[in-house]
Structures are given as C-alpha cells and as structure tokens.
Design a protein around this motif. Sequence first.
Motif, mmCIF file in Angstrom:
data_model
loop_
_atom_site.group_PDB
_atom_site.id
_atom_site.type_symbol
_atom_site.label_atom_id
_atom_site.label_comp_id
_atom_site.label_asym_id
_atom_site.label_seq_id
_atom_site.Cartn_x
_atom_site.Cartn_y
_atom_site.Cartn_z
ATOM 1 N N CYS A 78 40.796 37.702 35.621
ATOM 2 C CA CYS A 78 41.523 38.465 36.627
ATOM 3 C C CYS A 78 41.537 37.744 37.972
ATOM 4 C CB CYS A 78 40.890 39.842 36.793
ATOM 5 S SG CYS A 78 39.198 39.819 37.431
ATOM 6 N N ARG A 79 42.242 38.340 38.893
ATOM 7 C CA ARG A 79 42.169 38.003 40.310
ATOM 8 C C ARG A 79 41.554 39.222 40.961
ATOM 9 N NH1 ARG A 79 45.171 33.917 42.344
ATOM 10 N NH2 ARG A 79 45.593 35.066 44.266
ATOM 11 N N ILE A 80 40.697 39.010 41.968
ATOM 12 C CA ILE A 80 39.984 40.151 42.538
ATOM 13 C C ILE A 80 39.750 39.954 44.032
ATOM 14 C CG2 ILE A 80 37.695 39.250 41.964
ATOM 15 C CD1 ILE A 80 37.019 42.255 41.170
ATOM 16 N N ALA A 81 39.848 41.054 44.762
ATOM 17 C CA ALA A 81 39.590 41.058 46.201
ATOM 18 C C ALA A 81 38.656 42.216 46.509
ATOM 19 C CB ALA A 81 40.893 41.208 46.978
ATOM 20 N N VAL A 82 37.636 41.938 47.336
ATOM 21 C CA VAL A 82 36.657 42.962 47.711
ATOM 22 C C VAL A 82 36.412 42.862 49.211
ATOM 23 C CG1 VAL A 82 34.339 43.881 47.345
ATOM 24 C CG2 VAL A 82 35.527 42.717 45.454
ATOM 25 N N GLN A 83 36.525 43.987 49.888
ATOM 26 C CA GLN A 83 36.181 44.080 51.309
ATOM 27 C C GLN A 83 35.221 45.241 51.491
ATOM 28 O OE1 GLN A 83 40.012 44.561 53.332
ATOM 29 N NE2 GLN A 83 39.505 42.743 54.524
#
Length: 152
Positions: A78-83
Amino acid sequence: MSDNSSIFVEVTDAPLDPAPLVRFVDAPEMGAVVTFSGNVRNHNRGRRVEHLEYDAYRPMAEKQIRAIAEEAVERWNCRIAVQHRVGRLEIGEPSVLVVAACAHRGDAFDACRYAIDTLKERVPIWKREVWEGGEAWIEGERDAPVTAEGQG
C-alpha cells in the motif's frame, strides 16, 4: 514497495487536514483509499472533557510511526500517510489521521486499522485530558490523576 515515496509521516502542532494525505496516497494502481480520523470527543469515563493536550518526543514518535507504516506497506503493498497532532486540541478536532491506499478495499481497511492500532500501542505520544475540576494523563485504559503541583 517499501520505498519512502509510498510513506508520509508527521507529528505536528498544525491542524490536521485529510485532503493532502489522500492526494499523497492516491496513485493509478490504487483502487481503494481508506481514511481514519481520530477526533477529540467531549466525554470520557463519565466526565465531560473540555480539551486534550498531546505531547511527544517528535523524532522518536516519527521514527516509530514510520516503522509501523513500513510494516503496513510490506504487508499490504500500500501507500500510507500518518499524521499526529501535538499541543492543545479542542472538542471535534482531529488528533490523528491515517490514510491507506491499496489495490483492493479489504487490504486498505486492514492497513489503515493496523497502522492506527499499532500506533496506539507502540508510539510515545502522551495525552492529557482536561475536564471541569481536574485533569489526567491518559495511557491506554489507565489514567493517573495530576495534582495542582503536576504530580500524579
């Protein structure tokens, strides 16, 4: 697919907005994008919450979040972004965002859930809950009341 171009991680004191994260994970090969937003709620443990305050040692927190994201990328391709937000947050504001994109929806849901659940278990981000007449540092299911002198 575990290169850094498929992962975005940030601990910030700025308000969170999922739109840039969705744009980051979006790619032609991704058929599903799942977004999780953890928002400050107005109650906990039978008390009316006034606001939350988050604190973290940012370099360590970002390193551990990145490791979790890398695990998700390896497992679900996957591609993933976390903030995650730090500082004072008011009721209704997002404190954490996780956005995962995969070829198929089941994998996107699984990657997103893995990232948020594992973040809660492993990443050193501390939460102070403030309510009328008191406050406490919250850690998982336990909390330690904080006195006027700041000692629990």
